[in-house]
Enzyme design. Sequence first.
Site: not given
Ligand code: NAI
Length: 797
Positions: A199, A273, A307, A404
Site C-alpha cells: 500500500k 520503522e 526519518c 519531529e
Molecule cells: P502516516 O504515518 O500517516 O502515513 C504513512 C503510511 O501509513 C501511508 O501509506 C498512510 O496511508 C498509511 N496510514 C495512515 N493511517 C493508517 C492506519 N490507521 N493504518 C494503516 N495505515 C495507515 O504519515 P503522514 O500522515 O504521511 O505524515 C505525518 C507525519 O509522519 C509527518 O509529518 C512525519 O512527521 C511523519 N512521517 C514519518 C516518516 C518516517 O519515515 N519516519 C514517513 C512519513 C511521515
Amino acid sequence: MATVAKLFETMEYGPAPESDAPALEWIKQHDSGGGGGGRFGHFINGRWAAPAEGQYFETINPATKAVLAKVAQGSKADVDAAVTAAHAAAPGWAALTPHARARYLYALAREVQRHSRLLAVLESLDNGKPIRETRDLDIPLVARHFYHHAGWAQLRDSEFPGYVPVGVVGQIIPWNFPLLMVAWKVAPALAAGNTVILKPAEFTPLTALCFVEIAQAAGLPPGVFNVVTGDGATGKALVEHPGVQKIAFTGSTEVGRIIRKATAGSGKKLTLELGGKSPFIVFDDADLDSVVEGVVDAIWFNQGQVCCAGSRLLVQEGVADRLTQKLRARMEKLRVGSPLDKAVDMGAIVAPVQLERIRGLVEQGVEEGAKMWQPSWACPTEGYFYPPTLFTDVSPAATIAQVEIFGPVLVSMTFRTPKEAVELANNTPYGLAASVWSENINLALDVAPKLKAGVVWINCTNLFDAAAGFGGYRESGFGREGGREGMWEYLKAGWDNRGGEGRGERDAAVAKQVAPPERTSPISPLPPIDRTYKLFIGGKQVRPDQGYSRKIVGSDGRVLGEVAEGNRKDVRNAVEAAHAAEGWGRSSGHLRAQILYFIAENLATRAEEFAARVGREEVDASMARLFTYAAWADKWDGAVHHTPIRGVTLAMNEPVGVLGIAAPDDFPLLGFVSLVAPAVTVGNTVIVVPSEPHPLAATEFYTVLETSDVPDGVINVITGAKDALAKVLAEHDDVDGMWYFGNAAGVKAVELASAANMKRTWATARGRDWLDPGQGEGREFLRRASEVKNIWIPYGE
Ligand code: NAI
C-alpha cells in the site's frame, strides 16, 4: 542577456531542467476504465483492476500544484481481493528453489536500472524531491537493494536453515522515499519466499505503480506482488485483514502505535520503522567545513523529510558561534527550486498539509523563544516550498527540540562535555540514528555505543546500503530493514509452521509434553516444612510491598509452600534495580560466560533437590541450556558489512536494555532458565515473572543465583499473578522489551500495553517443546535479546 564573461564573474547556475515529457506520457498511457488517460487501478493477481467502489483520488506535483494522475482508492473489498490473490500465489512462490527466486529478484534489479531515468523523473514529479537525489541516490539504491536481495534469495536455505517464509505480507509505506521504500519492503519479502500486498502512500503512488510494470517485465507470477493504492483507511483494512501474516510499516510513530494496537493478539508479525529526532553531534575538534556539508546532507536532503534526518544539531560550546556563521553562509548559497532542475539543492515539500505542519512548528519555536534564521532569498511561490531554517538558542525541552518536524528545519543546542552530549542526544523518546563528528576517533568510538540509536554515522551522515540493517530503538520502532537482520523479519522457524498460525491456541502435541506438576521430595515421607518465599530484587530476597503471599498446592493437594504476591510497586522497585545494574551490558562476554557456568555448577550441586521438584530431565536440560548460553556469551558477534564506502560499517549486537519476562507455566525451571539465560548473555538485565502455578523451582533458584556472583539487579524475580504482572511490566515506560509466554488474552494485553513506549515484544501463546534444543535455545533467543546498531566509519584523509 547573460554573456559567458558575466556568468564567469558571478558563477551563477543557469537552468538545467530534466524533461518531464516521457514521464507525463507514461502517465497518460494509463487509463483504468476510460476517462482520457492518467488513471490507475490497483494491481491484483497480475492484472490491473478497477477499484470495487469506483473511487479515485488525485496525486499532484507539489512543485506546480498540477494534477498528475488519478489513482484508485482501495476499499476493504480491494484489499480482500489482493489478499486472496497473495494467498493463492503463496504456496507456488514458496516452493520455488532459492535460485529461481534469486533470478526474479535479479530481473527486478535489472529492470529498475533499465527504467531508471523514467523512475527518477516520476519520483521527482510526484514527491517534489530534486532530480539530483532521485537520479543519484533513490533509484541506484533501489537497484542495489534488489541485487543484494537476489543474493539472499539464492542463499536462503543455506544461510537460514530450518526457516520458512512468514506467508502473506502487508506492507505500508510513506511518501518521503516512495520507491526506495518499495525496494526496502518488497525485496526481502520476496527473497524470503513471501507474497506481498503493498500500500503506497497516498501522496506518492506513481513510482510504485510504475514498479508494477517492472514486476510484469521481470515475469513475477500473478499474485506474488500486489498493489492496492489508497489512504489510511486502505492501510487500516490491510492491517486488520485476518489473512495477512505480517505487517511491515514505515511512517509516523502515531500510526505505528495504532498498528501496534490493531495487531495486538492477532499473531501477526510486525516491524515498525517510525519517526526520529536524530542528534548530529559536533565536538570542538571536528573539521567544521566537513561538518557544514554534513549538515546540508543531514537536514536539507529531501527537504528534511527524512526519518533519520540529523535534525538536532548539538555543538560543543567553543565552536558553536563559528559553526553557526559557516552554516548561515552555506544556507545563503543553497538553491531551492524546480525539482527537475539538475542544479537545485532543495525541491518542494510533498503536500500542503506537510507545509502547514512545518510552518506551524516553526512559529511555535519562535513563540517559545528560540532564535530563527532563514536565508535572504525567497522561495518560488507557485508550489509548496519552504526555505532552509536554522534555530539557535533552543532549550532542550522546547517543542521544536522534541517533536519531529519533518521539514528543512534544524534546531541547534550546545554542550560542554562528551557526557553532556550523550545525555542531550539521548534526551528524546526516539532512537533512530545519530551522527558524531570529531577528528578524535577514540572519542567518536567511545560515544557511539552510548547513543540510543539503531544507526550511528561517524564523520558522515545519511548513508544507506542494502547490506547494512536500518531501524530504530525505542519509539523509532522495531525490526531492521536490510542486511541479514532484515531477512529474519520475513522468516519464521520451520517447526512453527503449523495450522492456525498466531491464533494463540496451544498446540495439542506440545501441550501433552507439559512437565509434571511440582511435587515434594519422594525421599521423605514427612510433610514438607512450610516455607514462604520472598521476591528477589536487586540481589536480595525482599518482602513484597503489600506483605501478601499465595499458597502453592501440589498435585496431591498438599501445600508445598507460599510465594510472595508481587504488585505494581514491587515491579517499580525491580525496574529501578534492573536499571541500576545496566553496567552488566558493558561487561565482557567472557565474564558473562563465567557467571553462567557458575550458575550451572551451583545448580549441579543441588540437582537432586531440584529434580525432586521438576524431574531430572528438566534439571539436566537447564544445566545444558546454561552451558549453551555461556558458550554463546563471547561468540554473539556482530559483523562488518561490505557497504560501498572506504571504511567499515560495524554491526554491533547490543542489549535491548531492561527486559520483562513472563516465563511459561509448563517447565517451571527449564522455561525460566531458557529465557533468562539468553537475555542476560546478551547483556540485558531482567525482571522475571515465573510460572504462576509452579513457581517454587524459580524461587528456590534465587539461592543458586546468590551463590553464583550474579551482580545485584541483573536478574530480578517477582512472583504472583503472572498476567497482571506482565501487563504492568508491558506498560512500564522504563522497561525496554517484554517477553511473554502464556495465553492468548495475555499476549493481547502485553502487545496492547507495549504501544505506550513502543517497547519490543515477544509474546506468544504457542507452546514449544523446551526440552528440544531446536525449539528451546539458540539464535532465535539471542536475536530477540539484541538490538543491532550499525556504526558507519569512513576512513582516509
Ligand atoms: P502516516 O504515518 O500517516 O502515513 C504513512 C503510511 O501509513 C501511508 O501509506 C498512510 O496511508 C498509511 N496510514 C495512515 N493511517 C493508517 C492506519 N490507521 N493504518 C494503516 N495505515 C495507515 O504519515 P503522514 O500522515 O504521511 O505524515 C505525518 C507525519 O509522519 C509527518 O509529518 C512525519 O512527521 C511523519 N512521517 C514519518 C516518516 C518516517 O519515515 N519516519 C514517513 C512519513 C511521515
